[in-house]
Scaffold this motif. Structure first.
Motif, short mmCIF file in Angstrom:
data_model
loop_
_atom_site.label_atom_id
_atom_site.label_comp_id
_atom_site.label_asym_id
_atom_site.label_seq_id
_atom_site.Cartn_x
_atom_site.Cartn_y
_atom_site.Cartn_z
N GLU A 1 0.83 -1.21 0.00
CA GLU A 1 0.00 0.00 0.00
C GLU A 1 0.86 1.26 0.00
O GLU A 1 0.60 2.21 -0.76
CB GLU A 1 -0.92 0.01 1.21
CG GLU A 1 -1.83 1.23 1.21
CD GLU A 1 -2.66 1.35 2.48
OE1 GLU A 1 -3.87 1.62 2.38
OE2 GLU A 1 -2.08 1.21 3.58
N ALA A 2 1.88 1.29 0.83
CA ALA A 2 2.74 2.47 0.90
C ALA A 2 3.42 2.75 -0.44
O ALA A 2 3.54 3.91 -0.86
CB ALA A 2 3.78 2.29 2.00
N ALA A 3 3.87 1.70 -1.10
CA ALA A 3 4.53 1.89 -2.40
C ALA A 3 3.55 2.43 -3.43
O ALA A 3 3.91 3.28 -4.26
CB ALA A 3 5.13 0.57 -2.87
N ALA A 4 2.31 1.95 -3.41
CA ALA A 4 1.31 2.45 -4.36
C ALA A 4 1.00 3.92 -4.09
O ALA A 4 0.90 4.72 -5.02
CB ALA A 4 0.04 1.61 -4.26
N LEU A 5 0.84 4.27 -2.81
CA LEU A 5 0.53 5.65 -2.46
C LEU A 5 1.68 6.60 -2.76
O LEU A 5 1.49 7.81 -2.88
CB LEU A 5 0.16 5.74 -0.98
CG LEU A 5 -1.16 5.08 -0.58
CD1 LEU A 5 -1.32 5.06 0.93
CD2 LEU A 5 -2.34 5.78 -1.24
N GLY A 6 2.88 6.06 -2.92
CA GLY A 6 4.04 6.88 -3.24
C GLY A 6 4.15 7.25 -4.70
O GLY A 6 5.02 8.04 -5.08
N VAL A 7 3.26 6.74 -5.53
CA VAL A 7 3.27 7.06 -6.96
C VAL A 7 2.51 8.34 -7.20
O VAL A 7 1.39 8.53 -6.69
CB VAL A 7 2.66 5.90 -7.78
CG1 VAL A 7 2.57 6.27 -9.26
CG2 VAL A 7 3.47 4.63 -7.58
N ASP A 8 3.08 9.25 -7.98
CA ASP A 8 2.41 10.52 -8.29
C ASP A 8 1.05 10.26 -8.93
O ASP A 8 0.93 9.44 -9.86
CB ASP A 8 3.27 11.34 -9.25
CG ASP A 8 4.50 11.94 -8.58
OD1 ASP A 8 4.53 11.98 -7.33
OD2 ASP A 8 5.42 12.34 -9.31
#
Length: 448
Positions: free
Chosen positions: A136-143
């Motif tokens: 989830e954190a990696a996905a939310l880190g995408v612009d």
């Protein structure tokens, strides 16, 4: 659970015999699973389940019935067998049903060679939580990503035992680990979503949560600003993520059950050219660390590697015992079975011939057309192969991706366009269905 799966299968077979069954087969499954879901950096859902499930099929003459339960008490097993036999006596006669002859049964197999069980300890709930949180954190880190619909990590193990009154019996186990997330980009009516995930028998083979989350986020962000493509006849490139659905339609038509019912556009076409001559479709149930591998089928017959399509030509049907008898052919060891119901034909691992072309090569080759990355709905006429599905993806102009598209429909004739498709070389070889991206010329698009 005080009784083993072996004990339970023998109890069911004995109860069926006492109730008056002429023959019977039993499937017992003991499963444990842990599922953790994260949302907004917090634990949203955690579930652990343990269950024992029983499936019994009885044959009385040429009549059969099936029954299932999760109650393993001896008196309940007796009642189940009696009810199953009573149901079978009221069922219509079927001249094709019956267990395998002893000479047909698999022998000498070693299922451990398939590596279907991860020897690593069952992951702790905190480990699953960390995996889901990382995705989830990696996905939310995408612009462009505004939220994650869900982020999930799961683990499952199953112990399975099958036994039949013809003497066949086998026990085996399977494990499965999963990480996946769905990312949402944009807001309001302009929101777009996409996902990524990975499922493996061995947890050590899983892609990292960070890679899965980043890829889900990138896919969703790429879809922002999607619009309808133009209407007309264009080449369509089915991305590797969804290309196996085309081969799935072909396999459904080659299923002996559909052929026996007369509901297959491949009926009467054995030996015909159904794919380009350079392509073969191979079924291999003995691939290591692959979910759909097995040494025997649900009727105890040995499985084997075979070419369903060789050099473009259809070589045979997929058959269990009943459909083989109905069609006057030899069974192929493809019986599958749920807890409730009789065996039916199904496929093991399949692989389509790949080419030397990358997906980028095919995009350049198609010039102007549609790259499909997701599909919804399905209208497939099983008798004619007429095909129509909703799609979304990217519009390609002059061999380059131009913009995202959605709300379009693809239509054509499966028998026609399967015979002229061009594969790429990008299939993921750890999957049960190894099918690369597929380019098809001249499909009809309904868009703007």
């Amino acid at each position: 659970m005080t009784q083993t799966t072996t004990d339970l299968t023998q109890m069911l077979l004995d109860a069926a015999h006492r109730a008056g069954a002429d023959a019977a087969d039993v499937l017992v499954q003991y499963g444990r699973s842990n599922v953790v879901e994260m949302r907004g950096g917090a634990l949203e859902h955690a579930e652990r389940a343990e269950a024992v499930d029983l499936g019994l099929r009885v044959l009385v003459g040429q009549r059969q019935a099936s029954i299932s339960s999760s109650d393993i008490r001896p008196d309940t097993i007796t009642i189940l067998a009696e009810r199953a036999v009573a149901m079978a006596r009221e069922a219509p006669e079927d001249p094709y049903i019956g267990l395998a002859e002893p000479s047909q049964l698999a022998t000498g197999w070693n299922i451990d060679t398939l590596e279907l069980v991860d020897p690593a300890p069952e992951p702790a709930p905190t480990t699953l939580q960390d995996r889901a949180a990382g995705a989830e954190a990696a996905a939310l880190g995408v612009d462009g990503i505004t939220q994650c619909q869900s982020a999930t990590a799961a683990y499952e193990t199953r112990d399975i035992h099958i036994a039949m009154s013809n003497g066949f019996a086998a026990s085996y186990a399977r494990t499965d680990s999963y990480i996946g997330t769905t990312a949402i980009a944009g807001s309001g009516a302009g929101m777009e979503r996409d996902n990524d995930g990975d499922s493996r028998i061995f947890a050590a083979d899983l892609r990292s949560p960070e890679d899965i989350g980043a890829r889900a986020g990138a896919r969703a962000a790429e879809r922002l600003g999607a619009r309808k493509p133009p209407t007309g006849a264009y080449p369509v490139l089915f991305d590797e993520r969804i290309s196996s659905s085309l081969i799935g339609h072909l396999l459904s038509a080659a299923n002996g059950s559909a052929v026996a019912r007369g509901a297959s556009w491949l009926r009467g076409r054995l030996g015909d050219q159904v794919l380009p001559a350079a392509l073969s479709l191979i079924e291999d149930p003995h691939r290591v660390r692959v979910r759909s591998s097995g040494m025997f089928d649900a009727e105890g017959l040995p499985t084997r590697r075979r070419a369903i399509i060789e050099d473009g030509r259809l070589t045979g049907w997929t058959l269990d015992l009943a459909t083989a008898r109905q069609l006057g052919m030899v069974p192929t060891g493809n019986a599958k079975r749920r807890l409730s119901g009789a065996p039916t034909p199904g496929h093991w691992n399949i692989a389509l011939t790949q080419s030397e072309h990358s997906r980028a090569d095919l995009i350049a080759q198609m010039g102007t057309g549609l790259l499909v990355t997701s599909m919804i709905g399905s209208t497939i006429n099983p008798n004619t192969g007429d095909y129509s599905r909703g799609a979304a993806g990217f519009w390609v102009e002059q061999g380059q991706i131009a913009y995202p598209v959605n709300e379009c429909t693809i239509a054509g004739s499966l028998p026609d366009f399967l015979g002229r498709m061009i594969p790429a070389n990008d299939a993921r070889t750890h999957l049960s269905s190894v099918v690369p991206s597929l380019l098809v010329e001249g499909l009809t698009l309904a868009g703007a």
